[in-house]
Design an enzyme around this catalytic site. Structure first.
Site, short mmCIF file in Angstrom:
data_model
loop_
_atom_site.label_atom_id
_atom_site.label_comp_id
_atom_site.label_asym_id
_atom_site.label_seq_id
_atom_site.Cartn_x
_atom_site.Cartn_y
_atom_site.Cartn_z
CB CYS A 119 39.19 -22.55 11.89
SG CYS A 119 39.59 -22.73 10.13
CB CYS A 177 38.99 -22.93 6.94
SG CYS A 177 39.86 -24.62 6.99
CB CYS A 200 40.49 -27.36 10.61
SG CYS A 200 41.32 -25.82 10.41
CD GLU A 211 35.33 -23.08 9.65
OE1 GLU A 211 35.83 -22.76 8.53
OE2 GLU A 211 34.91 -24.20 10.08
CD GLU A 256 39.55 -25.91 -1.81
OE1 GLU A 256 39.62 -26.21 -3.21
OE2 GLU A 256 38.90 -26.48 -1.18
CG ASN A 276 35.74 -23.54 1.48
OD1 ASN A 276 34.74 -23.09 1.13
ND2 ASN A 276 36.25 -24.50 0.87
N1 THU Z 1 37.18 -26.16 5.28
C1 THU Z 1 36.72 -25.26 5.72
O1 THU Z 1 36.55 -24.16 5.16
N2 THU Z 1 36.26 -25.46 7.07
C2 THU Z 1 36.10 -26.18 7.85
O2 THU Z 1 35.59 -26.37 8.89
C3 THU Z 1 36.56 -27.50 7.22
C4 THU Z 1 37.58 -27.41 5.99
C5 THU Z 1 37.58 -26.23 3.94
C6 THU Z 1 39.21 -25.96 3.62
C7 THU Z 1 39.17 -26.52 2.29
O3 THU Z 1 39.14 -25.43 1.29
C8 THU Z 1 38.04 -27.37 2.09
O4 THU Z 1 37.26 -27.21 2.88
C9 THU Z 1 38.28 -29.01 2.34
O5 THU Z 1 39.27 -29.31 3.36
#
Ligand code: THU
Length: 163
Positions: free
Chosen positions: A115, A74, A112, A76, A65, A63
């Site tokens: 994704c 994310c 999520c 995925e 940010e 991920n």
């Molecule tokens: N996140 C993912 O990368 N994958 C998931 O399946 C759930 C959430 C990340 C997004 C964000 O950077 C952090 O986790 C918190 O939501």
């Protein structure tokens, strides 16, 4: 006339990745390794993912940010977009996803909605199921045989096709 419909999904759970094939274990190891390089300074929630391609390549991601929060992505989607961008028409066999936060050690994290939509698109596009492996910090693994299982009744591009 009213009709009732029920949708059920199946998945397998394993107490540890050792119960899976060597290839799956390596893919999960890659997801764990990549989660350590996540750029997640705001949530401190590190996620790693790795896609196994049919040509033997593995494409990974984590991920990413951003100070403008919605601009992040994310693990995925970072991973699936990279796989598609670098190996356009190579079949995706499996995606392994690892979420390693201490606070969620016993909880299984699953992708999520956005994704799931992206994962479903590539599966429909290649007309072949993509398996999904989810692993938490406690080491438990859940296996879904198809991305479609995570998004029943998904909207897909066949609805957009002109006659
Ligand atoms: N996140 C993912 O990368 N994958 C998931 O399946 C759930 C959430 C990340 C997004 C964000 O950077 C952090 O986790 C918190 O939501």
């Amino acid at each position: 006339m009213k009709k009732n419909h029920t949708i059920s999904i199946q998945y397998h759970s394993y107490l540890s990745k050792e119960e899976l094939s060597k290839k799956d274990q390596l893919l999960l190891n890659k997801a764990v390794q990549l989660s350590q390089d996540a750029y997640a300074p705001y949530s401190a929630f590190n996620v790693g993912a790795a896609v196994q391609l049919k040509n033997g390549e593995v494409v990974g991601g984590s991920n990413q940010e951003n100070a403008a929060y919605p601009s992040g992505l994310c693990a995925e989607r970072v991973t699936m977009f990279a796989a598609s961008a670098n190996f356009r028409d190579v079949e995706m066999e499996c995606i392994a996803i690892y979420a390693g936060s201490d606070t969620t050690a016993q909880k299984q994290i699953s992708p999520c909605g956005s994704c799931r939509q992206v994962m479903s698109e590539y599966e429909v596009k290649q007309r072949k199921e993509i398996r999904v492996l989810l692993m938490n910090a406690g080491g438990e693994v859940w296996e879904f045989l198809s991305c479609g299982d995570l998004l029943p009744l998904a909207f897909d591009f066949t609805a957009l096709k002109k006659k």
